[in-house]
Structures are given as structure tokens and as C-alpha cells.
Design a protein around this motif. Structure first.
Motif, mmCIF file in Angstrom:
data_model
loop_
_atom_site.group_PDB
_atom_site.id
_atom_site.type_symbol
_atom_site.label_atom_id
_atom_site.label_comp_id
_atom_site.label_asym_id
_atom_site.label_seq_id
_atom_site.Cartn_x
_atom_site.Cartn_y
_atom_site.Cartn_z
ATOM 1 N N ASP A 54 -63.479 23.721 4.919
ATOM 2 C CA ASP A 54 -64.731 23.154 4.418
ATOM 3 C C ASP A 54 -65.440 22.307 5.469
ATOM 4 N N ASP A 55 -65.120 22.543 6.724
ATOM 5 C CA ASP A 55 -65.735 21.796 7.824
ATOM 6 C C ASP A 55 -67.181 22.259 8.016
ATOM 7 N N GLY A 56 -68.121 21.324 7.896
ATOM 8 C CA GLY A 56 -69.526 21.662 8.058
ATOM 9 C C GLY A 56 -70.028 21.519 9.472
ATOM 10 N N LEU A 57 -69.196 21.018 10.380
ATOM 11 C CA LEU A 57 -69.601 20.789 11.773
ATOM 12 C C LEU A 57 -68.884 21.769 12.703
ATOM 13 N N SER A 58 -67.583 21.628 12.844
ATOM 14 C CA SER A 58 -66.809 22.654 13.562
ATOM 15 C C SER A 58 -66.407 23.706 12.524
ATOM 16 N N PHE A 98 -58.115 19.549 17.068
ATOM 17 C CA PHE A 98 -58.255 19.046 15.706
ATOM 18 C C PHE A 98 -59.715 19.239 15.285
ATOM 19 N N ALA A 99 -59.982 20.270 14.484
ATOM 20 C CA ALA A 99 -61.360 20.571 14.060
ATOM 21 C C ALA A 99 -62.279 20.647 15.267
ATOM 22 N N SER A 100 -61.892 21.436 16.238
ATOM 23 C CA SER A 100 -62.634 21.518 17.496
ATOM 24 C C SER A 100 -62.417 22.887 18.121
ATOM 25 N N TYR A 101 -63.072 23.097 19.267
ATOM 26 C CA TYR A 101 -62.924 24.348 19.996
ATOM 27 C C TYR A 101 -63.307 24.102 21.449
ATOM 28 N N CYS A 102 -62.901 25.016 22.313
ATOM 29 C CA CYS A 102 -63.154 24.851 23.745
ATOM 30 C C CYS A 102 -64.542 25.351 24.127
ATOM 31 N N ALA A 103 -65.118 24.686 25.128
ATOM 32 C CA ALA A 103 -66.344 25.169 25.750
ATOM 33 C C ALA A 103 -66.041 25.729 27.135
ATOM 34 N N THR A 104 -64.806 25.519 27.600
ATOM 35 C CA THR A 104 -64.355 26.054 28.880
ATOM 36 C C THR A 104 -63.301 27.131 28.619
ATOM 37 N N ASP A 105 -63.232 28.088 29.496
ATOM 38 C CA ASP A 105 -62.328 29.224 29.320
ATOM 39 C C ASP A 105 -60.939 28.886 29.856
ATOM 40 N N ILE A 106 -59.967 28.763 28.960
ATOM 41 C CA ILE A 106 -58.583 28.530 29.375
ATOM 42 C C ILE A 106 -57.702 29.704 28.943
ATOM 43 N N SER A 107 -58.343 30.842 28.686
ATOM 44 C CA SER A 107 -57.620 31.999 28.151
ATOM 45 C C SER A 107 -56.532 32.505 29.094
ATOM 46 N N HIS A 127 -64.541 18.214 8.128
ATOM 47 C CA HIS A 127 -64.493 17.666 9.483
ATOM 48 C C HIS A 127 -63.922 16.248 9.475
ATOM 49 N N ALA A 128 -64.396 15.428 8.556
ATOM 50 C CA ALA A 128 -63.961 14.031 8.491
ATOM 51 C C ALA A 128 -62.569 13.877 7.907
ATOM 52 N N SER A 129 -61.997 14.961 7.388
ATOM 53 C CA SER A 129 -60.632 14.886 6.865
ATOM 54 C C SER A 129 -59.615 14.624 7.969
ATOM 55 N N GLY A 184 -59.759 12.316 10.187
ATOM 56 C CA GLY A 184 -59.719 10.900 10.517
ATOM 57 C C GLY A 184 -59.888 10.095 9.249
ATOM 58 N N ALA A 185 -59.805 8.780 9.378
ATOM 59 C CA ALA A 185 -59.994 7.886 8.232
ATOM 60 C C ALA A 185 -61.187 6.993 8.518
ATOM 61 N N TYR A 186 -62.395 7.589 8.414
ATOM 62 C CA TYR A 186 -63.619 6.848 8.710
ATOM 63 C C TYR A 186 -64.741 7.133 7.714
ATOM 64 N N GLY A 187 -64.408 7.762 6.604
ATOM 65 C CA GLY A 187 -65.403 8.027 5.586
ATOM 66 C C GLY A 187 -66.173 9.310 5.821
ATOM 67 N N PRO A 188 -67.131 9.605 4.940
ATOM 68 C CA PRO A 188 -67.917 10.843 5.057
ATOM 69 C C PRO A 188 -68.746 10.861 6.337
ATOM 70 N N GLN A 189 -69.011 12.071 6.832
ATOM 71 C CA GLN A 189 -69.769 12.238 8.072
ATOM 72 C C GLN A 189 -71.010 13.092 7.815
ATOM 73 N N ASP A 190 -72.100 12.697 8.423
ATOM 74 C CA ASP A 190 -73.359 13.428 8.259
ATOM 75 C C ASP A 190 -73.197 14.888 8.669
ATOM 76 N N GLY A 191 -73.708 15.784 7.842
ATOM 77 C CA GLY A 191 -73.685 17.209 8.149
ATOM 78 C C GLY A 191 -72.389 17.903 7.808
ATOM 79 N N ASP A 192 -71.414 17.172 7.311
ATOM 80 C CA ASP A 192 -70.107 17.743 7.017
ATOM 81 C C ASP A 192 -70.105 18.434 5.658
ATOM 82 N N GLY A 193 -69.087 19.259 5.432
ATOM 83 C CA GLY A 193 -68.870 19.843 4.128
ATOM 84 C C GLY A 193 -68.160 18.852 3.213
ATOM 85 N N VAL A 194 -67.927 19.270 1.994
ATOM 86 C CA VAL A 194 -67.252 18.408 1.000
ATOM 87 C C VAL A 194 -65.795 18.846 0.887
#
Length: 252
Positions: free
Chosen positions: A184-188, A162-171, A214-216, A218-228
Motif C-alpha cells: 500500500d506504499d503510495g510513494l515507492s 526499505f520501501a526503496s529502489y536503486c537509481a544506480t545499476d548494481i546488477s 511507505h510510512a509503515s 518508520g514511526a513518524y506518523g502519516p506521510q503526504d502522498g502515501d497510501g493507507v
């Protein structure tokens, strides 16, 4: 012991004590930082989940368990969901509620140590054991929680990002994978997710939700560094429910 030996011993003692002090200060700083600025669940969406007769809620210090109450529900499929860094686990209850109420899944939202999944070493079984009737498990998470989910994925039947990506190889794992991203995710960001695509199995499905930030997720309001975001959270949640619900329902 000679005078030189005593001086050497005192020097080593002072160095050891100094290092211990630095480590203690660093550990204290991490603990304090992890508790400050936590994004809290918005009251109204959470209240709606608590009032939903189709959802049974249980919680303890380990996780929040959301299970369906419908008598006609098979309830043998579930999702272990790992929250993003410094986000209240309850902030995801609304986002994931449709998977429970509409699709009949059991959802276990973990409570990461120090509000940071990176510091949580517990195995997947810690959370799947909370719902012993579930036979097929997907593991997933938002943001840093998704990174942690990747490291647990081989113990599950599938992975959902969910708005994320792997740092380990599971290919080479052969796991079914669904990656949900926001345009419009400004983080991931879409670029970061695309850059890490090679770490996923070739058959992974990537769904970009146009207008989601990015914050879309979850239901926790706007997040620093995110897009609109340009799509309402309700519509984002509907797309998450549709995509993730269909994906988990298709698992063997």
C-alpha cells in the motif's frame, strides 16, 4: 583601457555578481526547506526503545548507534541505515530495535546532511568506524535513504532496501540484496520497485509486506502522498525484523 573595455568589464562584473546572488539564494532556500516540515519521531515508540535494557544507545552529530547489551551476543554483524528525506533519524529506532534486541545486530542510523541523504557525500566508513567490532556490514535505507545506500553498496557486504529502489545499476555486483516493499506504499509504489528491479543483481530477494505503506517503515506518523496502511505498524515491524534479521544472519 578603452571606454568599451571598461563597459565590458562592468557588465561581466554585474553578471558574475548576479549569478553569485542567485546561487546564494538557491543554497539558502535549500537549507531552509530542508529544516521545515521534518517528520519527527513519535514519542511513545521512541520512549520504549530508550527504556529497553537490551539496547545500548549512543549518539553524536554523525549517527545514532544501537548495540545489543546481551552478553551472549556475537555482535559481529551490523547494519548502516540511512533515513528517508526529511525524516528524523530517531523515527527509525523503533522499527530497527528488534534487529538489535532480538538478533544481536549493531545498527548505525546515520544523520544525513541537511536531512537529505542526496546531499551527504560521506563514505560508508564514516559510519562503520563507529562500531569497530563489527566485521560484516549491510547498508540500507528507507526511501531516498535507500537510493543513497545503493551508491554505497559496493563498499558493504550486502544491501537492504526499505520501501526503496536503486537509481544506480548494481546488477553485476554479485551483492546479496534484500528489498522490503509495502503493498500500500503510495510513494515507492510496487510498480516503481518492479520497474527498477533490473538494476539489482539477479539473485536479489524482494519481499512485499501486504498492508504496509511507505510510512509503515518508520514511526513518524502519516506521510503526504502515501497510501493507507491496512496492517499495524507493530506487525510491519515484526515482518521487517524477521526478514532483515534472517537475511543479515545468513551473510558469510
Amino acid at each position: 583601457m578603452t571606454g568599451a573595455g571598461r563597459r565590458r568589464r562592468r557588465l561581466l562584473w554585474w553578471i558574475g555578481g548576479g549569478l553569485a546572488g542567485v546561487l546564494l539564494l538557491a543554497a539558502t532556500g535549500i537549507v531552509v526547506w530542508s529544516q521545515v516540515g521534518v517528520y519527527q519521531a513519535e514519542a511513545e515508540p521512541l520512549a520504549a526503545v530508550r527504556a529497553d535494557p537490551a539496547i545500548r544507545l549512543a549518539e553524536d552529530g554523525t549517527a545514532i548507534v544501537m548495540s545489543p547489551t546481551r552478553a551472549d551476543t556475537d555482535a559481529t554483524r551490523g547494519l548502516v541505515f540511512i533515513p528517508g528525506a526529511k525524516v528524523d533519524p530517531w523515527a527509525y529506532a523503533s522499527t530497527l530495535s528488534g534487529l538489535v534486541a532480538e538478533d544481536g545486530l549493531t545498527v548505525v542510523i546515520t544523520r544525513p546532511w541537511l536531512n537529505l541523504a542526496f546531499f551527504d557525500p560521506r563514505p560508508l566508513s564514516t559510519f562503520t568506524d563507529l562500531a569497530p567490532g563489527v566485521q560484516t556490514w549491510a547498508v540500507g535505507g528507507h526511501s531516498l535513504g535507500g537510493v543513497r545506500a545503493c551508491s554505497l553498496a559496493t563498499d558493504a557486504d550486502a544491501l537492504v532496501l526499505f520501501a526503496s529502489y536503486c537509481a544506480t545499476d548494481i546488477s553485476g555486483s554479485g551483492l546479496p540484496v534484500l528489498s522490503l516493499a509495502g503493498s500500500d506504499d503510495g510513494l515507492s509504489t510496487p510498480q516503481k520497485i518492479d520497474d527498477a528491479r533490473h538494476l539489482l543483481p539477479p539473485g536479489a530477494t524482494v519481499v512485499q509486506i501486504d498492508g504496509a505503506s511507505h510510512a509503515s517503515f518508520g514511526a513518524y506518523g502519516p506521510q503526504d502522498g502515501d497510501g493507507v496502511p491496512t496492517l499495524s505498524r507493530e506487525k510491519v515491524t515484526a515482518e521487517i525484523t524477521s526478514s532483515a534479521g534472517e537475511f543479515i544472519a545468513s551473510l558469510d
